[in-house]
Write a protein that holds these residues in place. Structure first.
Motif, mmCIF file in Angstrom:
data_model
loop_
_atom_site.group_PDB
_atom_site.id
_atom_site.type_symbol
_atom_site.label_atom_id
_atom_site.label_comp_id
_atom_site.label_asym_id
_atom_site.label_seq_id
_atom_site.Cartn_x
_atom_site.Cartn_y
_atom_site.Cartn_z
ATOM 1 N N LEU A 107 36.261 -38.224 -46.206
ATOM 2 C CA LEU A 107 35.375 -39.372 -46.439
ATOM 3 C C LEU A 107 34.027 -39.134 -47.069
ATOM 4 O O LEU A 107 33.190 -39.946 -47.468
ATOM 5 N N SER A 108 33.938 -37.759 -47.474
ATOM 6 C CA SER A 108 32.871 -37.494 -48.351
ATOM 7 C C SER A 108 32.859 -37.852 -49.659
ATOM 8 O O SER A 108 32.121 -37.691 -50.753
ATOM 9 N N LEU A 109 34.001 -38.048 -50.059
ATOM 10 C CA LEU A 109 34.519 -38.530 -51.655
ATOM 11 C C LEU A 109 34.313 -39.870 -51.767
ATOM 12 O O LEU A 109 34.403 -40.611 -50.910
ATOM 13 N N PRO A 110 34.091 -40.328 -53.125
ATOM 14 C CA PRO A 110 33.900 -41.652 -53.522
ATOM 15 C C PRO A 110 35.037 -42.436 -53.022
ATOM 16 O O PRO A 110 36.038 -42.041 -52.985
ATOM 17 N N LYS A 111 34.925 -43.860 -52.676
ATOM 18 C CA LYS A 111 36.071 -44.696 -52.276
ATOM 19 C C LYS A 111 37.245 -44.671 -53.258
ATOM 20 O O LYS A 111 38.203 -44.320 -52.602
ATOM 21 N N ILE A 116 42.989 -42.294 -53.751
ATOM 22 C CA ILE A 116 43.990 -41.032 -54.244
ATOM 23 C C ILE A 116 44.262 -40.181 -53.667
ATOM 24 O O ILE A 116 45.326 -39.757 -53.438
ATOM 25 N N VAL A 117 43.357 -39.170 -52.687
ATOM 26 C CA VAL A 117 43.787 -38.218 -52.003
ATOM 27 C C VAL A 117 44.662 -38.423 -50.976
ATOM 28 O O VAL A 117 45.425 -37.654 -50.342
ATOM 29 N N ASN A 118 44.638 -39.696 -50.240
ATOM 30 C CA ASN A 118 45.436 -40.431 -49.484
ATOM 31 C C ASN A 118 47.017 -40.144 -49.508
ATOM 32 O O ASN A 118 47.849 -40.016 -48.972
ATOM 33 N N HIS A 127 41.730 -29.056 -52.058
ATOM 34 C CA HIS A 127 41.416 -28.875 -53.247
ATOM 35 C C HIS A 127 40.574 -29.860 -53.825
ATOM 36 O O HIS A 127 39.436 -29.400 -54.496
ATOM 37 N N GLU A 128 40.986 -31.080 -53.828
ATOM 38 C CA GLU A 128 40.311 -32.195 -54.323
ATOM 39 C C GLU A 128 38.679 -32.199 -53.692
ATOM 40 O O GLU A 128 37.741 -32.378 -54.412
ATOM 41 N N ILE A 129 38.947 -32.384 -52.495
ATOM 42 C CA ILE A 129 37.520 -32.159 -51.597
ATOM 43 C C ILE A 129 36.443 -31.168 -51.951
ATOM 44 O O ILE A 129 35.557 -31.444 -52.427
ATOM 45 N N VAL A 130 37.185 -29.772 -51.925
ATOM 46 C CA VAL A 130 36.145 -28.728 -52.288
ATOM 47 C C VAL A 130 35.864 -28.687 -53.776
ATOM 48 O O VAL A 130 34.644 -28.474 -54.097
#
Length: 195
Positions: A107-111, A116-118, A127-130
């Motif tokens: 949820l900290s990522l832009p919409k 995409i990460v879903n 890895h995308e989040i970090v």
């Protein structure tokens, strides 16, 4: 969707909250201020400031109710202000499984990135989040990791140790976790008088 909810008292404090499917999760875009009763601890604050400058990931552990969270609120807010980092705060107050933990962190990522990460596998999501956190210079405080599967926290720590140069991850726990990672600094609180 994540099964973590926020107590009404926290919502009333005016925190910016990150939402998913109209369910409020325990992820905030700021770290709570310490209470007005939090005083002293100059030596502990100084020691922590030296440690945080040298480490990307820190675990603060000790008995329930002795002041770990209040201490972390103070040191994290000071560090954020001094180093111009963006804050994220995740308050865990009930058991969260591996998948829900990382769905909440995403949820900290832009919409657009959330969508995409879903579609990605769990390892790629971590890895995308970090990587995103590091690119934006975040300090992340996760309070109460005792409620998350140990393997989820280990995966997060491994990714943070790999990517973090400027960003920081602070976690709190009741007991010292037995992580495999060697790149983690543990701080034990015996008892904090004065809170």
């Amino acid at each position: 969707s994540p099964n973590i909810t926020i107590p009404k008292s926290r919502i009333a404090r005016g925190f910016n909250l990150l939402k998913t499917h109209d369910i409020i999760t325990a992820m905030y875009t700021r770290i709570p201020p310490e209470t007005k009763y939090f005083t002293g601890y100059n030596n502990e604050l100084s020691n922590f400031n030296h440690i945080i400058n040298d480490c990307s990931v820190i675990d603060v552990y000790g008995e329930h109710g002795i002041g770990k969270s209040e201490f972390c609120y103070k040191v994290c807010n000071q560090y954020i202000e001094k180093n111009k980092l963006k804050p994220l705060f995740l308050n865990l107050n009930e058991f969260t499984n591996y998948d829900d933990f990382f769905k909440t962190l995403s949820l900290s990522l832009p919409k657009p990135k959330q969508k995409i990460v879903n579609e990605l596998g769990l390892e790629e999501t971590i890895h995308e989040i970090v990587y995103y956190w590091e690119s934006k210079k975040y300090l992340i405080l996760i309070d109460g990791i005792d409620y998350v599967e140990l393997s989820a926290i280990e995966s997060l720590i491994e990714a943070c140790n790999r990517y973090f140069k400027k960003s920081k991850l602070i976690i709190t726990s009741i007991s010292k976790p037995s992580f495999k990672s060697q790149n983690l600094h543990h701080i034990q609180f015996q008892h904090l008088n004065g809170i």
